[in-house]
Design a protein around this motif. Structure first.
Motif, PDB file in Angstrom:
ATOM      1  N   ASN A  77       1.148  -0.923   0.022  1.00  0.00           N
ATOM      2  CA  ASN A  77      -0.012   0.286   0.586  1.00  0.00           C
ATOM      3  C   ASN A  77       0.729   1.353  -0.004  1.00  0.00           C
ATOM      4  O   ASN A  77       1.705   1.405   0.677  1.00  0.00           O
ATOM      5  CB  ASN A  77      -0.633   0.303   1.063  1.00  0.00           C
ATOM      6  N   HIS A  78       0.806   2.292  -0.926  1.00  0.00           N
ATOM      7  CA  HIS A  78       1.353   3.388  -0.780  1.00  0.00           C
ATOM      8  C   HIS A  78       0.511   4.558  -0.518  1.00  0.00           C
ATOM      9  O   HIS A  78       0.271   5.877  -1.811  1.00  0.00           O
ATOM     10  CB  HIS A  78       1.803   3.948  -2.220  1.00  0.00           C
ATOM     11  N   THR A  79      -0.712   4.382  -0.407  1.00  0.00           N
ATOM     12  CA  THR A  79      -1.608   5.418   0.166  1.00  0.00           C
ATOM     13  C   THR A  79      -2.946   5.679  -1.364  1.00  0.00           C
ATOM     14  O   THR A  79      -2.177   4.649  -1.963  1.00  0.00           O
ATOM     15  CB  THR A  79      -1.208   6.708   0.850  1.00  0.00           C
ATOM     16  N   TRP A  80      -3.391   5.723  -0.310  1.00  0.00           N
ATOM     17  CA  TRP A  80      -4.689   6.076  -1.913  1.00  0.00           C
ATOM     18  C   TRP A  80      -4.883   7.005  -3.204  1.00  0.00           C
ATOM     19  O   TRP A  80      -4.358   6.808  -4.490  1.00  0.00           O
ATOM     20  CB  TRP A  80      -6.443   6.558  -1.610  1.00  0.00           C
ATOM     21  N   SER A  81      -3.868   8.292  -2.591  1.00  0.00           N
ATOM     22  CA  SER A  81      -3.851   9.699  -3.540  1.00  0.00           C
ATOM     23  C   SER A  81      -2.665  10.567  -3.071  1.00  0.00           C
ATOM     24  O   SER A  81      -2.059  11.591  -3.764  1.00  0.00           O
ATOM     25  CB  SER A  81      -5.106  10.631  -3.018  1.00  0.00           C
ATOM     26  N   HIS A  82      -1.891   9.452  -2.199  1.00  0.00           N
ATOM     27  CA  HIS A  82      -0.315  10.659  -2.617  1.00  0.00           C
ATOM     28  C   HIS A  82       0.006  11.511  -1.984  1.00  0.00           C
ATOM     29  O   HIS A  82       0.142  12.107  -1.334  1.00  0.00           O
ATOM     30  CB  HIS A  82       0.478  10.422  -3.623  1.00  0.00           C
ATOM     31  N   ARG A  83      -0.817  12.076  -0.577  1.00  0.00           N
ATOM     32  CA  ARG A  83      -1.069  12.573   0.802  1.00  0.00           C
ATOM     33  C   ARG A  83      -0.008  12.646   1.168  1.00  0.00           C
ATOM     34  O   ARG A  83       0.368  11.131   2.285  1.00  0.00           O
ATOM     35  CB  ARG A  83      -1.998  13.344   1.222  1.00  0.00           C
ATOM     36  N   ILE A  84       0.567  13.222   2.026  1.00  0.00           N
ATOM     37  CA  ILE A  84       1.567  12.932   2.826  1.00  0.00           C
ATOM     38  C   ILE A  84       0.890  13.368   4.406  1.00  0.00           C
ATOM     39  O   ILE A  84      -0.029  14.428   5.057  1.00  0.00           O
ATOM     40  CB  ILE A  84       2.676  14.540   3.008  1.00  0.00           C
TER      41      ILE A  84
END
Length: 275
Positions: A133-140
């Motif tokens: 998993n690298h998150t849904w929308s790349h928010r910090i």
């Protein structure tokens, strides 16, 4: 990991910001980290203690040393990981990995990636790579509140499970930025946090030869290589990276294999030792 188009003014500014952020992030933060060696050592000690109580030496779930493909305490291991895909070049990357017989770990983005390329996600899983998993929308994540962190991670968990039948057990926070809140939510969702020791900064160049050389120069035993299969120069660099590191005696493994017989524990941050 970082998403923008190289060569644009916005991209140039983002490169500088990303590089500064990366140095800050990897230079040290308040979250404790566990190295692959420590993960293996802790599990090995537990196995040894269990062995004194049982002649079998392994448990009934087959998780003893014999269940591992390689023993990274004995073999010169390194993990190849890819962030922010899948993308248009990921099928070619999978062809290369199959040809070279190299397993990898893919930290996937949900929005415009997992939801756009479901068949590629399925192929990644079906061909034995680790889906993460690298998150849904790349928010910090460290800029978000607890509910927002949970949303970023949980949406990708659900999307991946729908395609592969299995939720990821690993995640990589964008820019490697984590804190206690991120760790708590990760633990809740069953996700260990995985950082890296090798970066080619392939978000800032399309020069495949430079990407290759940066990876080779930084690679050490028990390292974790960070690349992105969404940038034009990266996938063409992979065959020569694999060939050279194999020539230097490295064995490629997934992140779980690098930690084995240890198991990635939810919420914990894992990172190789830095020089």
């Amino acid at each position: 990991m970082f998403r923008f188009r190289p060569g644009s003014r916005r991209g140039t500014a983002a490169v500088a910001l990303a590089a500064a952020s990366l140095m800050l992030t990897l230079g040290g933060c308040g979250v404790d980290r566990v190295t692959p060696q420590d993960a293996r050592g802790k599990a090995g000690k537990a196995e040894g203690e269990a062995g004194t109580q049982s002649e079998a030496g392994t448990d009934d779930k087959g998780t003893g040393a014999g269940a591992r493909r390689v023993d990274c305490a004995e073999v010169k291991c390194i993990a190849l990981t890819f962030d922010a895909g899948p993308g248009k070049d990921t099928p070619r990357l999978l062809d290369i990995l199959k040809e070279k017989r190299v397993p990898a770990t893919f930290f996937l983005l949900g929005k415009k990636h997992v939801d756009r390329y479901p068949q590629v996600v399925k192929r990644i899983a079906d061909e034995g790579h680790e889906v993460a998993n690298h998150t849904w929308s790349h928010r910090i994540l460290t800029d978000l509140d607890e509910a927002e962190v949970r949303e970023e991670l949980a949406r990708t968990q659900t999307a991946v499970e729908k395609i592969t039948g299995r939720k990821p057990t690993l995640m990589r926070p964008p820019q490697g930025r984590t804190d206690d809140t991120v760790s708590e939510v990760s633990k809740e969702l069953g996700l260990a946090q995985i950082l890296w020791s090798v970066t080619a900064k392939d978000y800032s160049t399309t020069d495949s030869a430079l990407i290759r050389q940066r990876v080779i120069d930084q690679s050490r035993r028990d390292g974790i290589i960070l690349l992105h299969d969404i940038y034009d120069g990266t996938v063409p660099a992979v065959p020569s990276i694999i060939d050279e590191l194999k020539h230097r005696g490295f064995t490629f493994v997934t992140v779980p294999e690098l930690l084995a017989p240890g198991k990635a524990e939810p919420g914990v941050v894992y990172a190789p030792e830095s020089e």
